[in-house]
Design a protein around this motif. Structure first.
Motif, PDB file in Angstrom:
ATOM      1  N   GLU A  40      24.081  -1.768   4.310  1.00  0.00           N
ATOM      2  CA  GLU A  40      23.620  -2.982   4.991  1.00  0.00           C
ATOM      3  C   GLU A  40      22.106  -2.951   5.182  1.00  0.00           C
ATOM      4  O   GLU A  40      21.420  -3.953   4.971  1.00  0.00           O
ATOM      5  CB  GLU A  40      24.295  -3.103   6.359  1.00  0.00           C
ATOM      6  N   PHE A  41      21.608  -1.799   5.582  1.00  0.00           N
ATOM      7  CA  PHE A  41      20.173  -1.646   5.805  1.00  0.00           C
ATOM      8  C   PHE A  41      19.396  -1.922   4.520  1.00  0.00           C
ATOM      9  O   PHE A  41      18.374  -2.612   4.532  1.00  0.00           O
ATOM     10  CB  PHE A  41      19.893  -0.235   6.312  1.00  0.00           C
ATOM     11  N   ARG A  42      19.907  -1.408   3.405  1.00  0.00           N
ATOM     12  CA  ARG A  42      19.216  -1.604   2.122  1.00  0.00           C
ATOM     13  C   ARG A  42      19.244  -3.061   1.688  1.00  0.00           C
ATOM     14  O   ARG A  42      18.286  -3.565   1.096  1.00  0.00           O
ATOM     15  CB  ARG A  42      19.863  -0.726   1.057  1.00  0.00           C
ATOM     16  N   TYR A 190       3.771  19.874   8.802  1.00  0.00           N
ATOM     17  CA  TYR A 190       3.569  19.161  10.053  1.00  0.00           C
ATOM     18  C   TYR A 190       4.735  18.212  10.327  1.00  0.00           C
ATOM     19  O   TYR A 190       5.243  17.543   9.413  1.00  0.00           O
ATOM     20  CB  TYR A 190       2.262  18.364  10.008  1.00  0.00           C
ATOM     21  N   ALA A 191       5.172  18.144  11.583  1.00  0.00           N
ATOM     22  CA  ALA A 191       6.274  17.264  11.978  1.00  0.00           C
ATOM     23  C   ALA A 191       5.705  16.030  12.655  1.00  0.00           C
ATOM     24  O   ALA A 191       5.505  15.997  13.867  1.00  0.00           O
ATOM     25  CB  ALA A 191       7.229  17.999  12.915  1.00  0.00           C
ATOM     26  N   TRP A 192       5.418  14.998  11.871  1.00  0.00           N
ATOM     27  CA  TRP A 192       4.899  13.745  12.398  1.00  0.00           C
ATOM     28  C   TRP A 192       6.058  12.793  12.684  1.00  0.00           C
ATOM     29  O   TRP A 192       7.119  12.878  12.056  1.00  0.00           O
ATOM     30  CB  TRP A 192       3.939  13.111  11.387  1.00  0.00           C
ATOM     31  N   PRO A 193       5.877  11.871  13.626  1.00  0.00           N
ATOM     32  CA  PRO A 193       6.950  10.941  13.971  1.00  0.00           C
ATOM     33  C   PRO A 193       7.385  10.077  12.786  1.00  0.00           C
ATOM     34  O   PRO A 193       6.566   9.681  11.949  1.00  0.00           O
ATOM     35  CB  PRO A 193       6.316  10.058  15.063  1.00  0.00           C
ATOM     36  N   PHE A 194       8.667   9.783  12.736  1.00  0.00           N
ATOM     37  CA  PHE A 194       9.221   8.882  11.733  1.00  0.00           C
ATOM     38  C   PHE A 194      10.590   8.442  12.214  1.00  0.00           C
ATOM     39  O   PHE A 194      11.142   8.993  13.167  1.00  0.00           O
ATOM     40  CB  PHE A 194       9.330   9.557  10.359  1.00  0.00           C
ATOM     41  N   ALA A 195      11.155   7.443  11.541  1.00  0.00           N
ATOM     42  CA  ALA A 195      12.548   7.048  11.802  1.00  0.00           C
ATOM     43  C   ALA A 195      13.184   6.572  10.508  1.00  0.00           C
ATOM     44  O   ALA A 195      14.015   7.256   9.929  1.00  0.00           O
ATOM     45  CB  ALA A 195      12.629   5.974  12.879  1.00  0.00           C
ATOM     46  N   CYS A 196      12.761   5.400  10.003  1.00  0.00           N
ATOM     47  CA  CYS A 196      13.487   4.806   8.868  1.00  0.00           C
ATOM     48  C   CYS A 196      12.994   5.280   7.506  1.00  0.00           C
ATOM     49  O   CYS A 196      13.730   5.236   6.526  1.00  0.00           O
ATOM     50  CB  CYS A 196      13.378   3.285   8.935  1.00  0.00           C
ATOM     51  N   ARG A 197      11.739   5.681   7.411  1.00  0.00           N
ATOM     52  CA  ARG A 197      11.103   6.079   6.144  1.00  0.00           C
ATOM     53  C   ARG A 197      11.038   4.943   5.120  1.00  0.00           C
ATOM     54  O   ARG A 197      10.817   5.186   3.943  1.00  0.00           O
ATOM     55  CB  ARG A 197      11.826   7.270   5.502  1.00  0.00           C
ATOM     56  N   GLY A 198      11.206   3.722   5.550  1.00  0.00           N
ATOM     57  CA  GLY A 198      11.176   2.616   4.609  1.00  0.00           C
ATOM     58  C   GLY A 198      10.267   1.476   5.012  1.00  0.00           C
ATOM     59  O   GLY A 198      10.362   0.370   4.477  1.00  0.00           O
ATOM     60  N   GLY A 199       9.379   1.694   5.954  1.00  0.00           N
ATOM     61  CA  GLY A 199       8.464   0.635   6.377  1.00  0.00           C
ATOM     62  C   GLY A 199       9.104  -0.404   7.268  1.00  0.00           C
ATOM     63  O   GLY A 199       8.571  -1.500   7.434  1.00  0.00           O
ATOM     64  N   GLU A 212      -9.410   4.601   3.649  1.00  0.00           N
ATOM     65  CA  GLU A 212      -8.453   3.539   3.387  1.00  0.00           C
ATOM     66  C   GLU A 212      -7.173   4.095   2.794  1.00  0.00           C
ATOM     67  O   GLU A 212      -7.159   5.158   2.164  1.00  0.00           O
ATOM     68  CB  GLU A 212      -9.039   2.490   2.430  1.00  0.00           C
ATOM     69  N   MET A 213      -6.092   3.323   2.990  1.00  0.00           N
ATOM     70  CA  MET A 213      -4.810   3.634   2.367  1.00  0.00           C
ATOM     71  C   MET A 213      -4.246   2.375   1.727  1.00  0.00           C
ATOM     72  O   MET A 213      -4.506   1.262   2.184  1.00  0.00           O
ATOM     73  CB  MET A 213      -3.816   4.184   3.407  1.00  0.00           C
ATOM     74  N   ALA A 214      -3.471   2.571   0.679  1.00  0.00           N
ATOM     75  CA  ALA A 214      -2.801   1.457   0.006  1.00  0.00           C
ATOM     76  C   ALA A 214      -1.366   1.392   0.496  1.00  0.00           C
ATOM     77  O   ALA A 214      -0.690   2.415   0.598  1.00  0.00           O
ATOM     78  CB  ALA A 214      -2.837   1.655  -1.512  1.00  0.00           C
ATOM     79  N   THR A 215      -0.910   0.192   0.803  1.00  0.00           N
ATOM     80  CA  THR A 215       0.439   0.001   1.306  1.00  0.00           C
ATOM     81  C   THR A 215       1.186  -0.974   0.410  1.00  0.00           C
ATOM     82  O   THR A 215       0.951  -2.172   0.469  1.00  0.00           O
ATOM     83  CB  THR A 215       0.418  -0.541   2.749  1.00  0.00           C
ATOM     84  N   PRO A 216       2.097  -0.491  -0.429  1.00  0.00           N
ATOM     85  CA  PRO A 216       2.826  -1.387  -1.334  1.00  0.00           C
ATOM     86  C   PRO A 216       3.683  -2.405  -0.608  1.00  0.00           C
ATOM     87  O   PRO A 216       3.731  -3.555  -0.990  1.00  0.00           O
ATOM     88  CB  PRO A 216       3.709  -0.432  -2.155  1.00  0.00           C
ATOM     89  N   ASN A 217       4.386  -1.983   0.446  1.00  0.00           N
ATOM     90  CA  ASN A 217       5.282  -2.878   1.145  1.00  0.00           C
ATOM     91  C   ASN A 217       5.122  -2.689   2.645  1.00  0.00           C
ATOM     92  O   ASN A 217       5.838  -1.934   3.273  1.00  0.00           O
ATOM     93  CB  ASN A 217       6.741  -2.589   0.766  1.00  0.00           C
ATOM     94  N   ASP A 218       4.132  -3.424   3.190  1.00  0.00           N
ATOM     95  CA  ASP A 218       3.894  -3.308   4.616  1.00  0.00           C
ATOM     96  C   ASP A 218       4.850  -4.255   5.319  1.00  0.00           C
ATOM     97  O   ASP A 218       4.582  -5.421   5.478  1.00  0.00           O
ATOM     98  CB  ASP A 218       2.446  -3.670   4.929  1.00  0.00           C
ATOM     99  N   HIS A 219       6.013  -3.733   5.763  1.00  0.00           N
ATOM    100  CA  HIS A 219       7.073  -4.602   6.230  1.00  0.00           C
ATOM    101  C   HIS A 219       6.913  -5.110   7.643  1.00  0.00           C
ATOM    102  O   HIS A 219       7.340  -6.190   7.959  1.00  0.00           O
ATOM    103  CB  HIS A 219       8.408  -3.856   6.165  1.00  0.00           C
ATOM    104  N   ILE A 220       6.375  -4.320   8.520  1.00  0.00           N
ATOM    105  CA  ILE A 220       6.620  -4.557   9.932  1.00  0.00           C
ATOM    106  C   ILE A 220       5.395  -4.892  10.767  1.00  0.00           C
ATOM    107  O   ILE A 220       5.513  -5.465  11.840  1.00  0.00           O
ATOM    108  CB  ILE A 220       7.356  -3.327  10.532  1.00  0.00           C
ATOM    109  N   LEU A 221       4.210  -4.545  10.324  1.00  0.00           N
ATOM    110  CA  LEU A 221       3.020  -4.720  11.143  1.00  0.00           C
ATOM    111  C   LEU A 221       2.440  -6.120  11.027  1.00  0.00           C
ATOM    112  O   LEU A 221       2.389  -6.701   9.949  1.00  0.00           O
ATOM    113  CB  LEU A 221       1.953  -3.692  10.747  1.00  0.00           C
ATOM    114  N   SER A 222       1.975  -6.642  12.142  1.00  0.00           N
ATOM    115  CA  SER A 222       1.352  -7.963  12.151  1.00  0.00           C
ATOM    116  C   SER A 222      -0.041  -7.900  11.545  1.00  0.00           C
ATOM    117  O   SER A 222      -0.628  -6.818  11.405  1.00  0.00           O
ATOM    118  CB  SER A 222       1.256  -8.482  13.590  1.00  0.00           C
TER     119      SER A 222
END
Length: 271
Positions: A40-42, A190-199, A212-222
């Motif tokens: 469902e998530f996918r 290093y153990a950095w915070p994460f949850a879904c690993r999918g943006g 700078e960083m490149a973001t192919p699929n920036d799903h959630i940020l305004s």
């Protein structure tokens, strides 16, 4: 098969803000940690990607009738006063103009998030990293900044360099070409915070201070958060030779509503 809009529960003419809100809601509903399933998530994630990458649904062509458009003996459609110009007329009108019947893409809108993502994928950056060299990443735990009352208006990295901080909190590591920032951090222990690993959440968000960083699929940020330097480390890859980031910024108020439960991260961080 349900359309991407039906999967998210929005109308096809919904604006980007409505789509983003619907995506966040559906992600929470279907996330495995919230009682949903991986499949469902996918489906939700794919639906959002299709809308963002893509094309608006084209309107169905009306059949010719008394109130619509009809063709003459040469096969050229005439315009009904209420129906507007047909595709045939549009393509023939103005010999020097380029008229296209293709659906409009969100990525064609200058300044849109889709346009920003497209430029990131194209490597439109000021100081790109050598693809064979990678990036030197300087990192600082945002919690350390808060705990010590440091100001972000000053250079927190310069301040941190004179403080007694452990390697988990402050330091540098090397990111291989094409690694996401989260992958690079984890590969170096290093153990950095994460949850879904999918943006799909902001648990892994970082604030880019320099580089700078490149973001192919920036799903959630305004747009506002992106403009302030926030990016998702699980899908963003460094593209400059030097990068400075504040990680573990998930407690910043504007990000809290975008968080997902992080049981797996919490367990790993405790081990």
């Amino acid at each position: 098969m349900a359309s991407p809009y039906e999967v998210l529960g929005v109308d096809p003419d919904a604006d980007e803000a409505e789509i983003d809100r619907a995506y966040r809601r559906r992600v929470i509903e279907t996330h495995p940690d919230q009682g949903g399933s991986v499949s469902e998530f996918r489906v939700v994630k794919s639906a959002y990607e299709e809308i963002q990458a893509g094309t608006e649904p084209a309107l169905d062509e009306p059949d010719g009738d008394a109130n619509g458009t009809v063709g003459d003996e040469n096969g050229t459609a005439e315009r009904d006063e209420d129906a507007g110009a047909t595709a045939t007329e549009t393509s023939e009108r103005g010999s020097g103009a380029s008229a296209s019947a293709e659906p409009r893409s969100r990525a064609d809108e200058p300044g849109s998030r889709a346009d920003w993502r497209r430029r990131s994928r194209a490597g439109d950056t000021e100081t790109e990293a050598d693809p064979q060299v990678g990036t030197t990443v300087s990192y600082l735990d945002y919690e350390a900044v808060v705990d010590r009352g440091w100001s972000l208006d000053d250079d927190p990295f310069e301040t941190a360099a004179t403080a007694e901080l452990d390697d988990e909190t402050f330091g540098r590591f090397y990111a291989e070409p094409k690694e996401t920032l989260l992958e690079a951090a984890e590969e170096r222990g290093y153990a950095w915070p994460f949850a879904c690993r999918g943006g799909a959440c902001a648990n892994c968000a970082v604030m880019v201070v320099e580089g700078e960083m490149a973001t192919p699929n920036d799903h959630i940020l305004s747009d506002d958060l992106v403009d302030r330097g926030f990016q998702l480390s699980c899908i963003a890859s460094p593209v400059t030779e030097e990068l400075k980031v504040l990680f573990n910024v998930k407690r910043i108020p504007e990000l809290e509503e975008l968080l997902l439960p992080a049981d797996r991260f919490d367990r790993r961080h405790q081990d």
